[in-house]
Design an enzyme around this catalytic site. Structure first.
Site: not given
Length: 322
Positions: A81, A137
């Site tokens: 992110y 992830h």
């Protein structure tokens, strides 16, 4: 896996961080740790692209502080992110006790990188001594089962160190979990969480395979991201009139019905907004109602009439509902 069975409670004074523990039930994970069932995600509205460089994004710090002040103590981030520094600064500026927060981050496992290197970078950027939950992830970095197994062994060492209280995965389908469960010699620590895109138009049920049921069989808790997709990305659709009807019935917003649909299935739910009143509203309104089992099923049944995936679309055929 134990599920949270206590209902939310709220009083006329509204919501503050000090009240949060009494309002949001927690889900006990298979390793004994507990996670608040409603969390604030930094991955959509607060994503910072690589082109932003090392400059601190004050709007992201402010938005995260807004969530903390609104009463959210479960914060979900990730290395990819690009905003772990901002997350860390918001935590620092909030002056909330570290023990009152539940912090998640994730590793994307870039080529030529290791899980351990990624984790150490994340801790440094966050300015923390530990995270409450660390996730792989996605499974898509691994070209062979051995690569996936090696990554998980590193995850286990991180948990052993105490610098991650719990470890898990994100965006794993049944096939990926099955590969992980074939790790030679078995687990030292199995994954306790699978964080997935989940909403009525992506329920991960296809040809007799049910990802949610599989995870529960394996004592893996589900966390849902993008739970408002039917409203924000895929409207109009067949769940719209049901959301509208239930919002009117309970005196809440359609978004709150969508969030409650996940919570009432025992699924940890992540949402995001930069609007403090909206965030406070979720904490105030979600405790005030509960969908009936039939209403939960009605939304699920209507959702199966349409398919819509927001994320990782490059890894799936257009009609792949896994």
């Amino acid at each position: 896996m134990n599920s949270a069975t206590s209902n939310f409670e709220v009083d006329a004074t509204g919501v503050s961080p000090k009240q949060l523990d009494g309002l949001i039930p927690s889900l006990k994970l298979a390793d004994g740790n507990e996670v608040p069932m409603l969390g604030y995600g930094l991955g959509t509205a607060n994503y910072k692209s690589g082109s932003a460089g090392d400059a601190i994004s004050e709007p992201i710090v402010t938005a995260t502080l807004t969530a903390l002040k609104a009463g959210y103590t479960h914060l979900d981030g990730a290395e990819v992110y690009g905003n772990e520094v901002e997350l860390g600064k918001a935590i620092e500026q909030s002056r909330l006790p570290r023990s009152s927060l539940f912090i998640t981050t994730k590793t994307i496992v870039h080529a030529g990188d290791t899980v351990t290197q990624s984790f150490n970078r994340s801790l440094e950027k966050l300015g923390l001594d530990y995270v409450d939950l660390y996730l792989l992830h996605s499974p898509f970095f691994a070209k062979t089962p051995e690569e996936l197994h090696q990554a998980w062994r590193e995850m286990e060492k991180i948990k052993d160190s105490g610098m991650a209280k719990s470890i898990g995965v994100s965006n794993f389908l049944i096939s990926h979990l099955q590969t992980l469960f074939e790790i030679p010699g078995g687990f030292v620590y199995p994954p306790v969480v699978n964080q997935i895109e989940y909403h009525p138009y992506l329920q991960h049920v296809v040809e007799g395979e049910d990802l949610i049921a599989y995870c529960r069989e394996k004592n893996i808790a589900i966390q849902a991201y993008s739970p408002l997709t039917a409203i924000t990305n895929a409207s109009p659709g067949p769940v719209d009139p049901i959301y509208t009807k239930l919002a009117k019935k309970y005196g809440v917003s359609e978004a709150e019905v969508a969030l409650r649909w996940c919570l009432d299935q025992g699924i940890v739910t992540l949402t995001t907004s930069s609007n403090e009143e909206r965030l406070k509203g979720y904490l105030k309104k979600l405790p005030s109602f509960k969908l009936t089992p039939k209403e939960v099923e009605d939304i699920a049944a209507a959702g199966k009439e349409k398919h819509h995936r927001v994320w990782w679309t490059e890894n799936f055929d257009a009609n792949d509902r896994r």
